[in-house]
Design a protein around this motif. Structure first.
Motif, PDB file in Angstrom:
ATOM      1  N   LEU A 114      43.406  11.748 -17.169  1.00 32.78           N
ATOM      2  CA  LEU A 114      42.389  12.284 -16.254  1.00 32.78           C
ATOM      3  C   LEU A 114      41.017  11.721 -16.871  1.00 32.78           C
ATOM      4  O   LEU A 114      40.544  12.100 -17.932  1.00 32.78           O
ATOM      5  N   THR A 115      40.187  11.143 -15.877  1.00 31.36           N
ATOM      6  CA  THR A 115      38.787  10.939 -16.384  1.00 31.36           C
ATOM      7  C   THR A 115      37.952  11.397 -15.449  1.00 31.36           C
ATOM      8  O   THR A 115      38.137  11.061 -14.298  1.00 31.36           O
ATOM      9  N   LEU A 116      36.962  12.258 -16.055  1.00 32.14           N
ATOM     10  CA  LEU A 116      35.914  12.909 -15.250  1.00 32.14           C
ATOM     11  C   LEU A 116      34.569  12.255 -15.513  1.00 32.14           C
ATOM     12  O   LEU A 116      34.416  12.000 -16.739  1.00 32.14           O
ATOM     13  N   THR A 117      33.657  11.950 -14.389  1.00 27.95           N
ATOM     14  CA  THR A 117      32.401  11.189 -14.820  1.00 27.95           C
ATOM     15  C   THR A 117      31.264  11.857 -14.130  1.00 27.95           C
ATOM     16  O   THR A 117      31.616  12.999 -13.298  1.00 27.95           O
ATOM     17  N   GLY A 118      30.267  11.754 -14.492  1.00 28.37           N
ATOM     18  CA  GLY A 118      29.098  12.125 -13.864  1.00 28.37           C
ATOM     19  C   GLY A 118      27.726  12.167 -14.641  1.00 28.37           C
ATOM     20  O   GLY A 118      27.786  11.245 -15.438  1.00 28.37           O
ATOM     21  N   GLU A 119      26.954  13.053 -14.288  1.00 21.78           N
ATOM     22  CA  GLU A 119      25.806  13.067 -15.136  1.00 21.78           C
ATOM     23  C   GLU A 119      25.062  14.356 -15.235  1.00 21.78           C
ATOM     24  O   GLU A 119      25.219  15.483 -14.742  1.00 21.78           O
ATOM     25  N   VAL A 120      24.328  14.458 -16.359  1.00 24.47           N
ATOM     26  CA  VAL A 120      23.623  15.750 -16.732  1.00 24.47           C
ATOM     27  C   VAL A 120      22.143  15.676 -16.741  1.00 24.47           C
ATOM     28  O   VAL A 120      21.639  14.699 -17.176  1.00 24.47           O
ATOM     29  N   TYR A 121      21.595  16.704 -16.134  1.00 26.94           N
ATOM     30  CA  TYR A 121      20.020  16.521 -15.900  1.00 26.94           C
ATOM     31  C   TYR A 121      19.325  17.835 -16.114  1.00 26.94           C
ATOM     32  O   TYR A 121      19.800  18.708 -16.207  1.00 26.94           O
ATOM     33  N   TYR A 122      17.959  17.658 -16.354  1.00 31.10           N
ATOM     34  CA  TYR A 122      17.427  18.973 -16.447  1.00 31.10           C
ATOM     35  C   TYR A 122      15.987  18.613 -15.520  1.00 31.10           C
ATOM     36  O   TYR A 122      15.495  17.443 -15.441  1.00 31.10           O
ATOM     37  N   ARG A 123      15.296  19.703 -15.199  1.00 33.77           N
ATOM     38  CA  ARG A 123      13.962  19.616 -14.305  1.00 33.77           C
ATOM     39  C   ARG A 123      12.682  19.396 -15.023  1.00 33.77           C
ATOM     40  O   ARG A 123      11.772  19.144 -14.641  1.00 33.77           O
ATOM     41  N   PHE A 161      39.057  24.514 -11.951  1.00 26.99           N
ATOM     42  CA  PHE A 161      38.505  24.067 -13.238  1.00 26.99           C
ATOM     43  C   PHE A 161      36.980  23.711 -13.121  1.00 26.99           C
ATOM     44  O   PHE A 161      36.633  23.472 -11.708  1.00 26.99           O
ATOM     45  N   GLY A 162      35.993  23.608 -14.133  1.00 24.21           N
ATOM     46  CA  GLY A 162      34.720  23.458 -14.035  1.00 24.21           C
ATOM     47  C   GLY A 162      34.327  22.699 -15.093  1.00 24.21           C
ATOM     48  O   GLY A 162      34.989  22.646 -16.167  1.00 24.21           O
ATOM     49  N   LEU A 163      33.235  22.032 -14.952  1.00 21.76           N
ATOM     50  CA  LEU A 163      32.434  21.483 -16.018  1.00 21.76           C
ATOM     51  C   LEU A 163      31.324  22.248 -16.563  1.00 21.76           C
ATOM     52  O   LEU A 163      30.642  22.596 -15.681  1.00 21.76           O
ATOM     53  N   VAL A 164      31.102  22.259 -17.872  1.00 19.52           N
ATOM     54  CA  VAL A 164      29.801  22.705 -18.382  1.00 19.52           C
ATOM     55  C   VAL A 164      29.096  21.815 -19.362  1.00 19.52           C
ATOM     56  O   VAL A 164      29.924  20.876 -19.949  1.00 19.52           O
ATOM     57  N   ALA A 165      28.025  22.038 -19.642  1.00 19.84           N
ATOM     58  CA  ALA A 165      27.459  20.903 -20.583  1.00 19.84           C
ATOM     59  C   ALA A 165      26.146  21.694 -21.306  1.00 19.84           C
ATOM     60  O   ALA A 165      25.646  22.624 -20.884  1.00 19.84           O
ATOM     61  N   GLU A 166      26.061  21.017 -22.526  1.00 21.47           N
ATOM     62  CA  GLU A 166      24.773  21.508 -23.334  1.00 21.47           C
ATOM     63  C   GLU A 166      24.200  20.342 -24.174  1.00 21.47           C
ATOM     64  O   GLU A 166      25.043  19.492 -24.580  1.00 21.47           O
ATOM     65  N   ARG A 171      41.702  15.107  -7.473  1.00 24.70           N
ATOM     66  CA  ARG A 171      40.744  14.043  -6.906  1.00 24.70           C
ATOM     67  C   ARG A 171      39.337  14.070  -7.501  1.00 24.70           C
ATOM     68  O   ARG A 171      38.393  14.201  -6.611  1.00 24.70           O
ATOM     69  N   PRO A 172      39.042  13.534  -8.672  1.00 29.84           N
ATOM     70  CA  PRO A 172      37.908  13.927  -9.213  1.00 29.84           C
ATOM     71  C   PRO A 172      37.113  12.938  -8.640  1.00 29.84           C
ATOM     72  O   PRO A 172      36.927  11.626  -8.340  1.00 29.84           O
ATOM     73  N   LYS A 173      35.772  13.525  -8.538  1.00 24.35           N
ATOM     74  CA  LYS A 173      34.544  12.767  -7.920  1.00 24.35           C
ATOM     75  C   LYS A 173      33.342  12.873  -9.124  1.00 24.35           C
ATOM     76  O   LYS A 173      33.463  13.897  -9.792  1.00 24.35           O
ATOM     77  N   PRO A 174      32.284  11.975  -9.175  1.00 27.36           N
ATOM     78  CA  PRO A 174      31.198  12.111 -10.296  1.00 27.36           C
ATOM     79  C   PRO A 174      30.581  13.464  -9.828  1.00 27.36           C
ATOM     80  O   PRO A 174      30.450  13.951  -8.687  1.00 27.36           O
ATOM     81  N   VAL A 175      30.165  14.124 -10.954  1.00 30.59           N
ATOM     82  CA  VAL A 175      29.579  15.482 -10.861  1.00 30.59           C
ATOM     83  C   VAL A 175      28.250  15.519 -11.500  1.00 30.59           C
ATOM     84  O   VAL A 175      28.034  14.773 -12.729  1.00 30.59           O
ATOM     85  N   SER A 176      27.216  16.405 -10.857  1.00 29.26           N
ATOM     86  CA  SER A 176      26.079  16.256 -11.377  1.00 29.26           C
ATOM     87  C   SER A 176      25.975  17.722 -12.141  1.00 29.26           C
ATOM     88  O   SER A 176      26.207  18.964 -11.524  1.00 29.26           O
ATOM     89  N   ILE A 177      25.490  17.916 -13.394  1.00 30.58           N
ATOM     90  CA  ILE A 177      25.230  19.141 -13.962  1.00 30.58           C
ATOM     91  C   ILE A 177      23.915  19.537 -14.315  1.00 30.58           C
ATOM     92  O   ILE A 177      23.367  18.684 -14.941  1.00 30.58           O
ATOM     93  N   LEU A 178      23.355  20.494 -13.992  1.00 33.15           N
ATOM     94  CA  LEU A 178      21.953  21.034 -14.294  1.00 33.15           C
ATOM     95  C   LEU A 178      22.124  21.848 -15.370  1.00 33.15           C
ATOM     96  O   LEU A 178      22.855  22.890 -15.575  1.00 33.15           O
TER      97      LEU A 178
END
Length: 253
Positions: free
Chosen positions: A25-34, A90-95, A116-123
């Motif tokens: 399983l491959t999950l993709t996305g991006e992590v951002y901050y304001r 399930f969910g994705l977390v980031a630090e 059906r994984p799609k690109p995820v944006s994590i704030l």
């Protein structure tokens, strides 16, 4: 004939089992901050898959990538465990960390469809940093500017009738004294109950063998000191395990 039949049966079993094997399983996305700021050099991003609700980490579903200076930071998370067999959501977390300290962290997991994984944006939001006091606490004044006389080394009393072995730590943390035969100087590092001595530089006088052996034992003990205990009249120099290496008493003038 029998062997050929066994081979065919085995091949058929493998074909039947193939659909049960979990595809990677491959999950993709991006992590951002304001915040309008660049990440310091050496910062790293960690993205992990967790169960929902509860946020329990999924085995084999965490990955760290080097964070570049600006956001968003793209990530690819390859999961080799059979997530579908676990069931549930399930969910994705980031630090984002620097030298083990968390700079940014997601407040909650972002849901992800593992079928059906799609690109995820994590704030991620900036974490409050503990203030660092640039001024270390001052050493215990009772330890300094006092002449201490050694009474025991390694639990054994010092040899009687010889020149006293002494230790004195000045306010600038320069330590000096007599090893029983030779005078010595070294540097001390004091922090709370921690005490460390640097290599001792000593004169090169020759004395009787018992005195020289005792002096060598004392210098070796000083090099192993990691802490101390202090009361009104006595000082104990301790090893990293808290075992006394050298016992001393305050020398009367």
């Amino acid at each position: 004939m029998v062997f050929s039949r066994l081979v065919r049966i085995l091949a058929a079993c493998l074909l039947l089992a193939a659909p049960a094997l979990a595809a990677p399983l491959t999950l993709t996305g991006e992590v951002y901050y304001r915040e309008r700021m660049a990440l310091p050099s050496g910062a790293t991003l960690h993205v992990g898959l967790v169960t929902l609700p509860g946020g329990r980490p999924v085995v084999g579903a965490g990955a760290s990538v080097t964070a570049r200076g600006q956001v968003p930071i793209a990530f690819t998370l390859n999961i080799h465990s059979d997530v579908a067999a676990l069931g549930g959501a399930f969910g994705l977390v980031a630090e984002i960390k620097l030298n083990g300290q968390v700079l940014f962290r997601s407040a909650e997991a972002v849901p992800v469809d593992v079928s059906r994984p799609k690109p995820v944006s994590i704030l991620v939001t900036r974490q409050a940093q503990k203030p660092v006091d640039p001024t270390p606490p001052a050493p215990n004044p009772a330890l300094l500017d006092t002449v201490w006389r050694v009474t025991s080394i390694g639990g054994k009393p010092v040899v009687s009738g010889t020149r006293p072995i002494t230790l004195s730590i000045a306010s600038d943390l320069r330590a000096s004294g007599s090893g029983g035969c030779n005078n010595y100087v070294t540097e001390a590092t004091v922090l709370a109950s921690k005490l460390i001595f640097g290599p001792a530089a000593a004169t090169r006088m020759a004395c009787a063998d018992p005195m020289m052996a005792q002096e060598s034992a004392y210098f070796a003990a000083l090099a192993a000191v990691a802490g101390f205990e202090l009361d009104d009249t006595s000082l104990r120099l301790l090893d990293p395990a808290g075992i006394p290496l050298v016992g001393l008493v305050r020398q009367e003038n």
